[in-house]
Structures are given as C-alpha cells and as structure tokens.
Design an enzyme around this catalytic site. Structure first.
Site, PDB file in Angstrom:
ATOM      1  N   THR A  24       0.953  -1.053   0.093  1.00 44.87           N
ATOM      2  CA  THR A  24      -0.099   0.581  -0.445  1.00 44.87           C
ATOM      3  C   THR A  24       0.850   1.341  -0.222  1.00 44.87           C
ATOM      4  OG1 THR A  24      -0.022   0.569   2.388  1.00 44.87           O
ATOM      5  CG2 THR A  24      -1.001  -1.574   1.619  1.00 44.87           C
ATOM      6  N   TYR A 174      -9.171   5.043  10.670  1.00 41.09           N
ATOM      7  CA  TYR A 174      -8.513   3.787  10.003  1.00 41.09           C
ATOM      8  C   TYR A 174      -8.420   2.528  10.739  1.00 41.09           C
ATOM      9  CZ  TYR A 174      -5.285   0.338   7.376  1.00 41.09           C
ATOM     10  OH  TYR A 174      -5.283  -0.270   5.886  1.00 41.09           O
ATOM     11  N   HIS A 230      -0.204  -6.817   7.739  1.00 42.91           N
ATOM     12  CA  HIS A 230      -1.514  -6.860   7.431  1.00 42.91           C
ATOM     13  C   HIS A 230      -2.142  -6.311   5.996  1.00 42.91           C
ATOM     14  CE1 HIS A 230      -6.048  -8.219   6.604  1.00 42.91           C
ATOM     15  NE2 HIS A 230      -5.914  -9.274   7.728  1.00 42.91           N
ATOM     16  N   ASP A 231      -2.007  -5.336   6.303  1.00 46.31           N
ATOM     17  CA  ASP A 231      -2.667  -4.461   5.271  1.00 46.31           C
ATOM     18  C   ASP A 231      -1.329  -4.102   4.629  1.00 46.31           C
ATOM     19  OD1 ASP A 231      -5.364  -5.253   6.274  1.00 46.31           O
ATOM     20  OD2 ASP A 231      -5.534  -3.056   6.697  1.00 46.31           O
ATOM     21  N   THR A 232      -0.592  -4.224   4.822  1.00 45.63           N
ATOM     22  CA  THR A 232       0.747  -3.419   4.372  1.00 45.63           C
ATOM     23  C   THR A 232       1.579  -4.780   3.553  1.00 45.63           C
ATOM     24  OG1 THR A 232       2.036  -3.401   6.828  1.00 45.63           O
ATOM     25  CG2 THR A 232       0.596  -1.140   5.769  1.00 45.63           C
TER      26      THR A 232
END
Length: 436
Positions: A24, A174, A230-232
C-alpha cells in the site's frame, strides 16, 4: 547449520514474492515516541496495572511472550534484513507451520488446541465449558495477559475498531484493530469472566505494566492491522519491530534472563503451498550457544501450547496439543524437560493449508456440536486433561452426530454472532446442563 547459510538459499526466491499485492501507499509511522510511552493514538490511556506477586518457576523460562504478525511466506520474512538480523539472536524454526487458513482459526488454535472447524474470519464465541490455555496457566498460578494494539479499551468485545488515522493525519479513520486477531476474547470463559477479561489489555496498558514492573509470565501480543503486515508489507512490519521490539530486547523489565520471546506469523501468504511460517525463538532464555542457529523439527502453532505445558508441568487441553505429531516441544525446551519429540519425515508432514473442510461447531457448512476433549490424553506437561465446569464428558468425537450443512437451511452455527448487533453484554455464557 548457521542461520546465514540457511537463509542464503531463500534470497533469490524471495525476490519474486515480496507480497506486491499487499503493498500500500502507507509508510510506517511510530504510534508513539517509544514502545513504553502511552499515546492518544491508542484511543484510551491506561490507569491500571496488574498486581501479580508470585513468579512460578519454569524449567527453562519464567516468562514467554508471543508476538504474532500476519500473512507472510517464510522466504519473504527470512530474507528481510530486520528478520535476518533478529535470527542471528535466536533459533530460527525452519519447519514451523500454521495449522489452517485464514487468520482467525489459527489464533483460536493457539489458545484452545483446536480451531473447531472454523474456516473464515467471522465473529464467533466459544462456550464457557470449553477450556483454553488460560485454564492451564491459572491452574498452576501462572500470571497471564494479552496486549492488543489499537484495541480501544481493556476487554473490548467488538468485532473491530476504527480510529483516527495517525499514519496519515487528515485521511479517513482507519480500522486498526480486528477481533479475529485477539484469541482470548473469543473464549466465553475468558471474555465473560469479570476478572479474566481485565487481562485482555491495550498497548498503553503494556507500557504501564512494564514501567510499573508488573508484566505477567505468559503474554500474547498482537500489533495492529498495519504493523503486523496484514494491510501492508513485510518491510512495514520490519519497521514496526525496529520501533517496538528491538528496544524491548535490551530492557530487563521485559526481556529478563529467563524470558523467551516467540516471534511468528499466523499463516503464510501463498495458500496453495504448505503453510510454513517464519518463527523465531529469541530472548535471554535462549542458550547462547544456540543463538544464530536453525531447528528443522516439525512444529505447529500447537507447539506453543505443548512447550508451555512442558516448561511448567501443566495439564493439557486434550486436543491437538496432545497430538504428538503436530505438537512437538521446541527442541531446546524438550531437551531440558525430558520430553521426547516425534521425528516427522519431510514427506509425512501433514498439509496445513486446507481451509473450511474440517467439520466443527464453528463451521456452518459442516456443523457438529462441541465435543469433549480426549480425557485420557497426556500432554507434554505430563498432567491430566483440564475439565471446565459444565463439560458434557459423554459427548466425545466418536459419538458426535453426522455433520449438518446449516447453510443449506439458510442458517449459521449458533456460535456465530452479528458484528452489528452483538456486544459483550449480549452473550450469556452457558453453564451446567445448558452447555452443549
């Protein structure tokens, strides 16, 4: 084998699997000026500390800290500079396995010795007659706590929590916290107990407990959804470890001479491959002569339970923690406790990448009730199986009815909840004859 020799074999492969899909635009930003400085970025400040007076001596370690990251292939983590550097300080477990996909079942398994058929990340709760690692620890008077980054308050029961975006000020809020990564809150015997639930704590609580010298003996740590990769990306998670973990390694209040730290991942990223994950045993309890080495013994997340049981001579849960093939004790602990591990040939390692195919009470497509554990089992601690009040000991795995596809009836397992309508106060733990 030296760690550097082993890791060199992974460099070329890792260059092509850098988790580009997970990348991301986010750039790591420390949530605080230091890991032991409370911050408003964690929503609420801590005004309580634990007050554990007794230290129960273990055979190898007196404190164990589990730190879990997310969704990364072994080669990717092992070839990242921060993880390579950390590996030189400990024992790299080169055949450590997650037990299934996706995330939540692995977290449940690490605390309960089974994932009970779960194959998704829905909102579940497990009835109060089902035991967990907390029961085994308290049975021996061993203190414990879970610390969840960006969980808004201690004992929070919600499905997730969205907060001010501290990484990108001015951007939309977020969702940093997800309940699926908080294993103990899923067990009613913990989350619905007014004393136990206070031990599901925030990162501000962690800072407060360290500063006050009140860290417990068994600790489970979950970073937030960006810091755990997880998101990165793995590089983002590496920056988090440089900010949070590295300073703590030199702090005797955290990493005392008797502390074992287990850094690992919930599952790998490539679900079509065997579910091997990076796992590293570090901390001052690791013998100096073993630092910078590798261990190719077959381990799983169930080994986290058996290793703790062997160290403190605990009872067992009578589930996969007593299945010797998948619950080997970390070798350096097994050697000092007298536990004999099982050698599993490479071609006989079970496949751990299957998802949603195991019948269980948390599987709506193949539902069966919660069964009693194997009450005749003996785990690595040598003790009996712990039995919680209200357990139906006659409902064994052998006597369960055939699985039912509740989804075909437009139903779900009764242990699944709605994130929109359910709060902790809505759950009424079963007791006695009301327990399945």
């Amino acid at each position: 084998m030296s760690t550097s020799t082993f890791l060199s074999a992974f460099l070329l492969a890792a260059s092509s699997v850098r988790l580009a899909a997970a990348a991301t635009a986010l750039v790591f930003e420390p949530p605080s000026t230091g890991p032991l400085v409370q911050t408003a970025n964690y929503t609420s400040f801590s005004n309580t500390t634990l007050n554990d007076k007794t230290v129960v001596k273990g055979k190898v370690f007196n404190r164990i800290i589990h730190v879990w990251l997310e969704n990364t292939d072994f080669a990717t983590a092992a070839s990242t500079p921060t993880f390579e550097s950390l590996a030189e300080k400990g024992i790299l477990l080169t055949s450590h396995h997650s037990v299934t996909h996706p995330s939540e079942p692995n977290y449940i398994a690490s605390a309960g010795g089974d994932f009970f058929g779960a194959g998704d990340d829905n909102m579940y709760h497990i009835p109060s007659n089902i035991s967990s690692v907390v029961d085994l620890l308290e049975d021996k008077g061993i203190s414990w706590a879970s610390y969840q980054e960006n969980m808004p308050t201690g004992g929070f029961y919600g499905f997730d929590y969205t907060a001010t975006n501290y990484i990108q000020p001015g951007a939309a809020p977020y969702t940093y916290y997800m309940r699926k990564h908080n294993p103990l809150v899923i067990f009613d015997a913990v989350s619905q107990d007014p004393d136990r639930v206070k031990r599901i704590r925030t990162f501000n609580d962690f800072a407060n407990d360290v500063v006050n010298g009140t860290l417990p003996q068994w600790i489970f740590v979950t970073p937030n959804m960006v810091n755990d990769a997880h998101d990165t990306t793995i590089d983002f998670a590496a920056s988090f470890l440089e900010y949070w973990l590295l300073p703590l390694l030199t702090d005797p209040r955290v990493n005392g001479e008797d502390t074992l730290i287990l850094l690992t991942f919930d599952e790998n990223h490539t679900s079509t491959e065997q579910n091997t994950v990076f796992a590293l045993a570090i901390g001052n309890a690791v013998p100096h002569n073993l630092r910078g080495t590798t261990d190719d013994t077959v381990y799983t997340h169930y080994s986290l339970l058996s290793t703790v049981q062997a160290n403190w001579n605990l009872k067992s849960l009578g589930r996969q923690d007593t299945n010797a093939t998948v619950s080997n004790v970390f070798s350096f602990v097994a050697e000092k406790t007298g536990y004999k591990n099982v050698h599993v040939p490479v071609n006989e390692v079970p496949m751990f990448n299957l998802s949603g195919v195991a019948p269980g009470p948390l599987n709506s497509a193949a539902f069966v009730p919660f069964a009693a554990p194997n009450l005749k089992a003996r785990g690595a601690g040598g003790g009996s199986v712990f039995i919680r009040p209200g357990l139906n000991e006659k409902l064994t795995a052998a006597s369960l009815p055939p699985p039912v596809d509740l989804t075909a009836l437009n139903k779900t397992t009764p242990w699944q909840m709605s994130p929109e309508t359910t709060s902790g106060k809505d759950i009424i733990p079963c007791a006695g004859s009301s327990c399945p």
